[in-house]
Motif scaffolding. Structure first.
Motif: not given
Ligand SMILES: C[S@@+](CC[C@H](N)C(=O)[O-])C[C@H]1O[C@@H](n2cnc3c(N)ncnc32)[C@H](O)[C@@H]1O
Length: 246
Positions: A128-133, A135-146, A223-234
């Motif tokens: 959880i990054s605390g940024f809604w956008d 965290d939602h995108a990461r969750s969608i990525d994870l459930v898509t893999t699931a 990008v998530e793996d690199e933990g770079n939230d700014e890049l991820l948002a982009k």
């Protein structure tokens, strides 16, 4: 202990399901979410084989074991170690379920020749990054893999349950699940805190349709793996732009 930590502990202590889990010796309050989901949707039945993606500390596995009984089997996987269970037919392995090598380890544990399960459940949460956008995108990525794993591991007519953090990509995700399952529902069990953004997708009766690679929302992962939230948002912005052009 800081003031924030103290407040957090107090809040948890006040929590009804947290207390009940302690009393009934469940490993997490999340146990009650699966109980309530299963009461309503009947996804897990006695004697079935269940795969739990993101299972630590093992509360869902305890509930799954109660439902499947002696004749069923429960396999879990988590990044975190899980304390062993007192039953022979409940096993957990440590690892990342998004890696193929770990899926092969799971296959080895499935107690049938076809190496398929009856139910895939996932309560996995991204970091959880605390940024809604984000965290939602990461969750969608994870459930898509699931979902992909469910299509690869489920027997035909098997069921799938996954937690998603609510947001604007949820409709696309539900439509994706509908491609592979006969019936799809979104629900929020009573044991889920009102203020939390989580909802559960319940998918019944896998049609047997093979996973289509184009369905994977892949771009986020690296990008998530690199933990770079700014890049991820982009990246997320680019992803949405692409989608709206389609
Ligand atoms: C909310 S907890 C699950 C609680 C569990 N249902 C229970 O009742 O005890 C979410 C879990 O997902 C796991 N997780 C997140 N991403 C994962 C991944 N890629 N592979 C394995 N586990 C993952 C986390 O380590 C965390 O333990």
């Amino acid at each position: 202990m800081g003031r924030k930590d103290k407040r957090w502990i107090l809040q948890r202590k006040r929590d009804f399901y947290y207390k009940l889990a302690k009393k009934l010796k469940y490993r997490s309050r999340a146990s009650f979410k699966l109980m309530q989901l299963n009461e309503k949707f009947n996804v897990i039945k006695p004697g079935k084989i269940v795969l739990d993606l993101g299972c630590a500390p093992g509360g869902w596995m305890q509930v799954a074991r109660e439902i499947v009984g002696d004749k069923g089997f429960v396999i879990g996987i988590d990044l975190q170690p899980v304390k062993p269970f007192e039953y022979d037919n409940v096993v957990a392995i440590k690892g990342d379920f998004t890696l193929e090598e770990n899926l092969n380890k799971i296959r080895e544990l499935i107690p049938n020749e076809e190496k398929k399960v009856d139910v895939v459940i996932s309560d996995a949460s991204p970091n959880i990054s605390g940024f809604w956008d984000i965290d939602h995108a990461r969750s969608i990525d994870l459930v898509t893999t699931a979902l992909q794993i469910a299509t690869e591991m489920l027997k035909e007519r098997g069921n799938f349950v996954a937690k998603v953090f609510y947001g604007d990509m949820i409709d696309d995700y539900v439509n994706l699940v509908k491609k592979y399952f006969e019936k799809v529902y979104i629900t929020k069990p009573q044991a889920s805190r009102k203020e939390s953004a989580e909802v559960y997708v319940i998918a019944k009766r896998y049609t047997g349709k093979k996973w289509e690679e184009e369905d994977k929302i892949k771009r986020i992962k690296k990008v998530e793996d690199e933990g770079n939230d700014e890049l991820l948002a982009k990246k997320i912005k680019e992803m949405r732009k692409l989608k709206s052009k389609k």
